[in-house]
Design an enzyme around this catalytic site. Structure first.
Site, PDB file in Angstrom:
ATOM      1  N   ASP A   1       0.808  -1.224   0.000  1.00 45.68           N
ATOM      2  CA  ASP A   1       0.000   0.000   0.000  1.00 45.68           C
ATOM      3  C   ASP A   1       0.838   1.269   0.000  1.00 45.68           C
ATOM      4  OD1 ASP A   1      -2.221  -1.676   0.084  1.00 45.68           O
ATOM      5  OD2 ASP A   1      -2.246  -1.679   2.271  1.00 45.68           O
TER       6      ASP A   1
ATOM      7  N   ALA B   1      -4.024  -7.944  -3.602  1.00 45.69           N
ATOM      8  CA  ALA B   1      -3.551  -6.592  -3.908  1.00 45.69           C
ATOM      9  C   ALA B   1      -4.736  -5.658  -4.144  1.00 45.69           C
ATOM     10  CB  ALA B   1      -2.676  -6.625  -5.159  1.00 45.69           C
ATOM     11  N   GLY B   2      -4.534  -4.390  -3.808  1.00 51.51           N
ATOM     12  CA  GLY B   2      -5.514  -3.359  -4.142  1.00 51.51           C
ATOM     13  C   GLY B   2      -4.715  -2.149  -4.561  1.00 51.51           C
ATOM     14  N   HIS B   3      -4.658  -1.886  -5.856  1.00 52.62           N
ATOM     15  CA  HIS B   3      -3.834  -0.795  -6.380  1.00 52.62           C
ATOM     16  C   HIS B   3      -4.743   0.329  -6.881  1.00 52.62           C
ATOM     17  CE1 HIS B   3      -0.222  -3.739  -7.116  1.00 52.62           C
ATOM     18  NE2 HIS B   3      -0.629  -3.685  -5.860  1.00 52.62           N
TER      19      HIS B   3
ATOM     20  N   GLY C   1     -10.852  -3.027   3.202  1.00 52.05           N
ATOM     21  CA  GLY C   1     -11.418  -1.904   3.972  1.00 52.05           C
ATOM     22  C   GLY C   1     -10.935  -1.862   5.411  1.00 52.05           C
TER      23      GLY C   1
ATOM     24  N   GLN D   1       1.952  -6.189  -3.087  1.00 51.14           N
ATOM     25  CA  GLN D   1       2.408  -6.260  -1.684  1.00 51.14           C
ATOM     26  C   GLN D   1       3.702  -5.453  -1.511  1.00 51.14           C
ATOM     27  OE1 GLN D   1       1.356  -9.674  -3.122  1.00 51.14           O
ATOM     28  NE2 GLN D   1      -0.556  -8.680  -2.642  1.00 51.14           N
TER      29      GLN D   1
ATOM     30  N   LYS E   1       1.882   1.969  -5.132  1.00 55.60           N
ATOM     31  CA  LYS E   1       2.448   1.378  -6.350  1.00 55.60           C
ATOM     32  C   LYS E   1       1.547   1.616  -7.555  1.00 55.60           C
ATOM     33  CE  LYS E   1       2.389  -2.599  -4.253  1.00 55.60           C
ATOM     34  NZ  LYS E   1       2.054  -2.144  -2.894  1.00 55.60           N
TER      35      LYS E   1
HETATM   36  P1  GDP Z   1      -0.750   0.214  -3.578  1.00 59.45           P
HETATM   37  O1  GDP Z   1      -1.322  -1.055  -3.082  1.00 59.45           O
HETATM   38  O2  GDP Z   1       0.723   0.308  -3.302  1.00 59.45           O
HETATM   39  O3  GDP Z   1      -1.060   0.492  -5.024  1.00 59.45           O
HETATM   40  O4  GDP Z   1      -1.409   1.380  -2.723  1.00 59.45           O
HETATM   41  P2  GDP Z   1      -2.981   1.512  -2.344  1.00 59.45           P
HETATM   42  O5  GDP Z   1      -3.732   1.941  -3.548  1.00 59.45           O
HETATM   43  O6  GDP Z   1      -3.462   0.307  -1.634  1.00 59.45           O
HETATM   44  O7  GDP Z   1      -2.914   2.646  -1.233  1.00 59.45           O
HETATM   45  C1  GDP Z   1      -2.377   3.897  -1.491  1.00 59.45           C
HETATM   46  C2  GDP Z   1      -3.456   4.939  -1.204  1.00 59.45           C
HETATM   47  O8  GDP Z   1      -2.852   6.223  -1.134  1.00 59.45           O
HETATM   48  C3  GDP Z   1      -4.493   5.034  -2.308  1.00 59.45           C
HETATM   49  O9  GDP Z   1      -5.711   5.409  -1.731  1.00 59.45           O
HETATM   50  C4  GDP Z   1      -3.949   6.149  -3.200  1.00 59.45           C
HETATM   51  O10 GDP Z   1      -4.972   6.811  -3.936  1.00 59.45           O
HETATM   52  C5  GDP Z   1      -3.360   7.066  -2.169  1.00 59.45           C
HETATM   53  N1  GDP Z   1      -2.190   7.857  -2.613  1.00 59.45           N
HETATM   54  C6  GDP Z   1      -1.192   7.510  -3.468  1.00 59.45           C
HETATM   55  N2  GDP Z   1      -0.266   8.498  -3.521  1.00 59.45           N
HETATM   56  C7  GDP Z   1      -0.699   9.470  -2.695  1.00 59.45           C
HETATM   57  C8  GDP Z   1      -0.159  10.734  -2.287  1.00 59.45           C
HETATM   58  O11 GDP Z   1       0.921  11.151  -2.706  1.00 59.45           O
HETATM   59  N3  GDP Z   1      -0.900  11.450  -1.376  1.00 59.45           N
HETATM   60  C9  GDP Z   1      -2.081  11.009  -0.884  1.00 59.45           C
HETATM   61  N4  GDP Z   1      -2.714  11.768  -0.002  1.00 59.45           N
HETATM   62  N5  GDP Z   1      -2.614   9.844  -1.234  1.00 59.45           N
HETATM   63  C10 GDP Z   1      -1.920   9.076  -2.120  1.00 59.45           C
HETATM   64  P1  IMO Z   2      -0.916  -4.282  -2.191  1.00 54.30           P
HETATM   65  O1  IMO Z   2      -0.445  -4.867  -3.499  1.00 54.30           O
HETATM   66  C1  IMO Z   2      -0.937  -4.602   2.136  1.00 54.30           C
HETATM   67  C2  IMO Z   2      -1.064  -8.632   3.830  1.00 54.30           C
HETATM   68  C3  IMO Z   2      -2.307  -9.071   4.567  1.00 54.30           C
HETATM   69  C4  IMO Z   2      -1.697 -10.023   5.581  1.00 54.30           C
HETATM   70  C5  IMO Z   2      -0.584 -10.699   4.783  1.00 54.30           C
HETATM   71  C6  IMO Z   2      -0.979 -12.049   4.185  1.00 54.30           C
HETATM   72  O2  IMO Z   2      -2.206  -3.572  -2.289  1.00 54.30           O
HETATM   73  O3  IMO Z   2       0.167  -3.489  -1.561  1.00 54.30           O
HETATM   74  P2  IMO Z   2      -2.531 -12.734   2.139  1.00 54.30           P
HETATM   75  O4  IMO Z   2      -3.973 -12.438   1.856  1.00 54.30           O
HETATM   76  O5  IMO Z   2      -1.604 -12.237   1.090  1.00 54.30           O
HETATM   77  O6  IMO Z   2      -2.284 -14.175   2.468  1.00 54.30           O
HETATM   78  O7  IMO Z   2      -2.218 -11.925   3.512  1.00 54.30           O
HETATM   79  O8  IMO Z   2      -0.256  -9.789   3.728  1.00 54.30           O
HETATM   80  N1  IMO Z   2      -1.296  -8.143   2.447  1.00 54.30           N
HETATM   81  C7  IMO Z   2      -1.207  -6.862   2.076  1.00 54.30           C
HETATM   82  N2  IMO Z   2      -0.992  -5.757   2.823  1.00 54.30           N
HETATM   83  N3  IMO Z   2      -1.068  -4.509   0.797  1.00 54.30           N
HETATM   84  C8  IMO Z   2      -1.255  -5.608   0.044  1.00 54.30           C
HETATM   85  O9  IMO Z   2      -1.242  -5.582  -1.306  1.00 54.30           O
HETATM   86  C9  IMO Z   2      -1.380  -6.854   0.689  1.00 54.30           C
HETATM   87  N4  IMO Z   2      -1.589  -8.113   0.270  1.00 54.30           N
HETATM   88  C10 IMO Z   2      -1.532  -8.897   1.348  1.00 54.30           C
HETATM   89  O10 IMO Z   2      -2.952  -7.994   5.174  1.00 54.30           O
HETATM   90  O11 IMO Z   2      -1.085  -9.290   6.615  1.00 54.30           O
HETATM   91 MG    MG Z   3      -2.881  -1.700  -1.849  1.00 52.74          MG
END
Ligand code: GDP
Ligand code: IMO
Ligand code: MG
Length: 422
Positions: A13, A39-41, A300, A222, A16
């Site tokens: 998170d 993953a949640g990107h 969430g 991750q 990426k």
């Molecule tokens: P990922 O899994 O690495 O792709 O990251 P996530 O999408 O799970 O979580 C990153 C969160 O931070 C998302 O809600 C993005 O929209 C938000 N985000 C990314 N870059 C920035 C930033 O520079 N500032 C803020 N405030 N939010 C950001």
């Molecule tokens: P992105 O790509 C953050 C964490 C879970 C748990 C551990 C194992 O969005 O960064 P799993 O379901 O993979 O067996 O869970 O890894 N986890 C993540 N934490 N971002 C993620 O993906 C994750 N994918 C798995 O919360 O601690």
């Molecule tokens: Mg994520």
């Protein structure tokens, strides 16, 4: 040969999705190499938010091809939902999405086993997406792959064999009712008819593209500290998000890698259980969570929050070979009078040299901090490094100095355009 790998340098998170989307402008192909719908990107573009779980974050660029590599575990339900979401939002994937015939499938029993194990004591806090059980079957050599969908007899036989065993396990260990084999075969046959046009030999596709001088971005899911081998085991995911995973997860040679970029959040977060040396279980942690909207993009769940952890990042830079950093969420720190950075670990008063391998030690270490002045203002509308408040510039420069790695991009909001190069 030019493959640029983008990895999460912390516990996931880091942002990426945003960084990969931004860099996709200059890529011909974006390829996911491991993980699954855990993953949640997130990508925010033109005021619209997209959350991708399986499809690479290059998909919003109409000219970019996207590969789901052999190292990914694919949940048909999640993939179909994601394709439908993109179609609803007017994004065409036809001819641009390529799914490896060697990728493994997530089966309903994987999700059930993941959920059942999570109900036991000492749980990992997984995303419940069936990731661990699917990689378990892959390593056990009983997994079902995308290529198996192409032969109905093979598919039927493999599902029957697997279910004969899984039904017993589910019943004996977790008191779950047996799953219906025919219904499951039907479900996966229907899935094949939907994704058939996308299935291909992505190993050949990628290697041919590289021969033709195409630019490939490998998108990690991750983060390094969730790596099965190098992370905070057992509180990790079941694949290799670190850069080495890109070669096995895509079938590309190490000699094709030109660079590795680490995505680093300006502070630390972690979802699920496991050690987190700089965690803040106080009002400061709460403020990071609320300002950073630190709630999981997949489940969430509230993300645990803490200060930036330099020893963990140095370890991550070492094992990934990170040569440049994209620093995200700098704006979130604009509410603090003072900002801390963990610069070292000690154990019983003795400095800890290497990143500890065991959870017990990680739980016991103490962090040493430096305190920097905050900038106490919004970064809205700032699009250059020199335009940042002096204290924010110092914060970025301090991290760069401590990590001995250039910070080449700084991100100051979720939106694609709020990212600048240094
Ligand atoms: P990922 O899994 O690495 O792709 O990251 P996530 O999408 O799970 O979580 C990153 C969160 O931070 C998302 O809600 C993005 O929209 C938000 N985000 C990314 N870059 C920035 C930033 O520079 N500032 C803020 N405030 N939010 C950001
Ligand atoms: P992105 O790509 C953050 C964490 C879970 C748990 C551990 C194992 O969005 O960064 P799993 O379901 O993979 O067996 O869970 O890894 N986890 C993540 N934490 N971002 C993620 O993906 C994750 N994918 C798995 O919360 O601690
Ligand atoms: Mg994520």
């Amino acid at each position: 040969m030019s493959v640029r790998i983008i990895v999460g340098a912390q516990w996931g998170d880091e942002g990426k999705g945003k960084i990969v989307d931004m860099l996709s402008e200059q890529a011909d192909i974006v390829a996911r190499y491991q993980g699954g719908a855990n993953a949640g990107h997130t990508i925010v573009f033109d005021g619209t938010k997209y959350v991708l779980h399986l499809i690479p974050s290059g998909i919003l660029h109409p000219g970019t091809h996207c590969v789901i590599g052999n190292g990914v575990v694919i949940d048909p339900v999640a993939l179909m939902d994601e394709i439908a979401m993109l179609e609803r939002m007017g994004i065409s994937i036809d001819g641009r999405l390529h799914i490896s015939h060697k990728a493994h499938l997530i089966m309903p029993y994987h999700k059930m086993m993941d959920a059942a194990r999570e109900r036991q004591a000492g749980s990992i806090g997984t995303t419940g997406r069936g990731i661990g059980p699917a990689y378990n079957d892959k390593a056990l050599r009983s997994g079902i792959r995308i290529v198996d969908l192409l032969d109905r007899d093979v598919l039927g036989e493999k599902i029957r064999t697997n279910l004969a065993e899984k039904n017993q396990i589910l019943h004996a260990l977790y008191d779950v009712e047996p799953l219906d084999v025919d219904a499951m075969i039907e479900e996966y046959v229907a899935f094949d008819s939907r994704i058939d046009p996308y299935i291909t030999d992505t190993t050949a596709l990628l290697n041919n593209a590289l021969k033709d001088g195409k630019r490939v971005l490998a998108e990690g899911a991750q983060g390094a500290l969730l790596d099965l081998d190098h992370g905070t085991y057992p509180f990790v995911t079941s694949s290799n998000p670190t850069s080495g995973g890109a070669c096995t997860g895509l079938g590309i040679p190490p000699t094709s890698i030109s660079s590795v970029m680490g995505v680093v959040k300006a502070y630390s977060t972690r979802v699920g259980n496991g050690p987190f040396p700089t965690e803040l279980n106080d009002a400061t942690g709460e403020l990071l969570r609320s300002e950073g909207h630190e709630f999981g993009a997949t489940t969430g769940r509230s993300r645990r929050c803490g200060w930036l952890d330099v020893p963990a990042l140095k370890y991550s830079i070492m094992i990934n070979g990170i040569s440049e950093i994209a620093l995200t969420k700098l704006d979130v720190l604009g509410v603090f009078d003072e900002i801390k950075i963990c610069t070292g670990y000690t154990l019983d008063g003795v400095p800890v040299k290497n990143f500890p391998a065991d959870v017990k030690t990680l739980d016991r270490i103490s962090c040493e901090y430096v305190t920097l002045q905050g900038w106490n203002c919004s970064l809205d509308g700032i699009s250059t490094f020199s335009g940042l408040p002096a204290a924010a510039q110092t914060y970025v420069e301090t991290i760069e100095r401590l990590l001995e790695t250039p910070i080449t991009w700084v991100s100051t909001s979720p939106a694609r355009e709020d990212t600048f190069r240094r």
